[in-house]
Design an enzyme around this catalytic site. Structure first.
Site, PDB file in Angstrom:
ATOM      1  CB  CYS A 331     -49.577  -4.457  13.300  1.00  0.00           C
ATOM      2  SG  CYS A 331     -49.758  -6.136  12.638  1.00  0.00           S
ATOM      3  CG  HIS A 434     -47.112  -6.232  17.409  1.00  0.00           C
ATOM      4  ND1 HIS A 434     -48.163  -5.363  17.583  1.00  0.00           N
ATOM      5  CD2 HIS A 434     -47.461  -7.042  16.369  1.00  0.00           C
ATOM      6  CE1 HIS A 434     -49.114  -5.638  16.707  1.00  0.00           C
ATOM      7  NE2 HIS A 434     -48.709  -6.643  15.952  1.00  0.00           N
TER       8      HIS A 434
END
Length: 492
Positions: A331, A434
């Site tokens: 991310c 994630h």
């Protein structure tokens, strides 16, 4: 709908853990249970099936209850940004950012309506809600605008348990002081005291318990021992309190503990591997020579990138990668691995363009529109065709830089190239996904590349996903807590 409220004398007293355990205990007894936290401040988030963000702890509590996470289980999520502001997420959707001083003026009434509506909605589907408070219910300067603790308990007329962390010291003073600061109608809801994180001989504690019960008129319904298993943490302070009980391991992985580290629950599956040691490093510490370096997600990508550069950690990671070391960015960490991060609208603070670590050929633009969604993809690396599930939460859009780049020098990590890249040497990895390591076969395949570099035998890749291991952890947690906790005062 029946309800139970869990409040604590302090932060980190064990409210989340106890709420999770109670959800599993009651679920095993046949109740249809929902967890609830009216307002959570956390950077560990989960994306529901409808694309809404909630605190990761509430997702774990939902799984403990054997139900799917809903946004109504955490209707208000605040994500701190480091400049005395927080992003405000209501019913799973971002509604903007606000300063701490303005938050309650702008959002208190809306927040309470949202909490009432969410509880009403849960009441149509569940026969028990287990509510978690936040911090302490006795912060006298904040009680008039507290959306999370006794206001919820009074609204539901919920029998409430008060949890205290005895490992910190001062437990009896914490309990007595908290009760003294509650209003009479609030104190009347406290039906039991739970002493958490107890180490030592129970007989030495018994005189104190007797005194406490006589002093307060409230029974001590549980003494929970200090539990060793890794449990999903609420915020980064928990990382400082984790104790490693592993001996010598085959692999050492360093995770950079960014100031606004987010979703470090991504690495719980790595910590569950008996052959892997995970160490969280401050940017000011020496990087050393780990088997892999992970740059995690963050709420403030640019600010944390600048801190890495100022501290010297960015240069250390670049040298580490140049020498053949394995680097993985997730991310915000993935965005940092690129060439440029631009924030033309000043979403994260001051507008501008910032140099990344230049380890992957991507350029990122921070935008106001957030991407939050679950994903199911297939891997190209480190092994072709592995199914991978996870979720995205990010405000940046990244594109691959074509000019002057050999297209053979990097590859799409998954069948969707927008989710991540890996260089041709499989040394630098980056992904927006994630929950990547929750996927057991993919995790083992990635670890086996590190093992091969060390000349170690590969581990089996035909392993279950982490959710099955998490189920075992939740069952073990509930069994242990249930043996030390009397729920009778809360169910009668």
């Amino acid at each position: 709908m029946k309800s139970i409220m869990v409040v604590g004398t302090t932060s980190h007293a064990g409210k989340s853990l106890l709420t999770t355990a109670v959800c599993r205990i009651l679920s095993r007894r046949g109740w249809r249970v929902a967890p609830f936290k009216g307002q959570n401040m956390a950077l560990n988030a989960y994306v529901t099936a409808t694309g809404g963000e909630i605190g990761y702890a509430q997702a774990v509590q939902a799984w403990a209850a054997g139900v799917v996470p809903w946004v109504e289980m955490n209707p208000i999520l605040l994500k701190p940004q480091g400049d005395m502001t927080s992003q405000v997420i209501i019913k799973g959707r971002s509604v903007g950012k606000v300063s701490a001083s303005d938050y309650y003026e702008q959002y208190f009434e809306l927040g309470w309506r949202t909490i009432e509506e969410s509880l009403q909605h849960l009441g149509t589907e569940f026969d028990m809600v287990v509510c978690e408070g936040a911090g302490s219910p006795a912060e006298i300067n904040l009680k008039h605008r507290d959306l999370t603790n006794m206001r919820v308990a009074k609204h539901l007329n919920a029998p409430t348990m008060l949890v205290v962390d005895i490992d910190r010291g001062g437990a009896f003073a914490h309990v007595v002081g908290t009760l003294e600061l509650l209003e009479p109608d609030e104190r009347a809801l406290i039906k039991g005291i739970v002493i958490n994180k107890f180490r030592g001989q129970r007989s030495l504690l018994d005189p104190g318990i007797k005194w406490l019960e006589e002093r307060t008129g409230i029974p001590v319904v549980g003494v929970i021992p200090y539990l060793q298993q890794v449990f999903p943490a609420e915020d980064s302070l928990d990382l400082l309190e984790r104790e490693s009980h592993k001996g010598q391991t085959d692999l050492n992985i360093a995770v950079i503990r960014l100031p606004r580290i987010a979703n470090f629950t991504d690495f719980d599956p790595l910590e569950s591997e008996s052959t892997v040691s995970v160490k969280y490093l401050s940017p000011k510490q020496d990087l050393g020579h780990p088997d892999a370096v992970i740059i995690p997600g963050t709420k403030t990508t640019i600010a944390d990138l600048l801190l890495l550069q100022k501290s010297g950690m960015a240069e250390a990671i670049q040298h580490y990668a140049a020498s053949g070391g394995t680097v993985l960015g997730i991310c915000g960490g993935y965005q940092m691995l690129g060439q440029i991060i631009a924030d033309p609208e000043g979403i994260e603070g001051q507008a501008g363009r910032y140099q990344g670590l230049n380890l992957l050929p991507i350029r990122t633009v921070i935008t106001g529109q957030k991407i939050a969604r679950q994903r199911q993809v297939s891997s190209n690396y480190p092994q072709q065709g592995l199914p991978v599930n996870g979720f995205e939460i990010h405000q940046g859009r990244s594109r691959i830089e074509q000019q002057g780049i050999d297209p053979q020098s990097y590859h799409a990590l998954f069948d969707d190239i927008n989710l991540g890249l890996v260089d041709s040497c499989q040394s630098v990895w980056g992904s927006y996904l994630h929950g990547l390591f929750d996927n057991g076969p993919w995790r083992r395949a990635w670890l086996n590349r590190l093992r091969q570099q060390r000349g170690l035998k590969s581990l089996p890749t035909g392993v279950a996903n982490y959710r099955e291991q998490r189920e075992q952890i939740l069952d073990a947690l509930a069994t242990e807590v249930e043996s030390h906790l009397d729920l009778t005062p809360f169910l009668s």
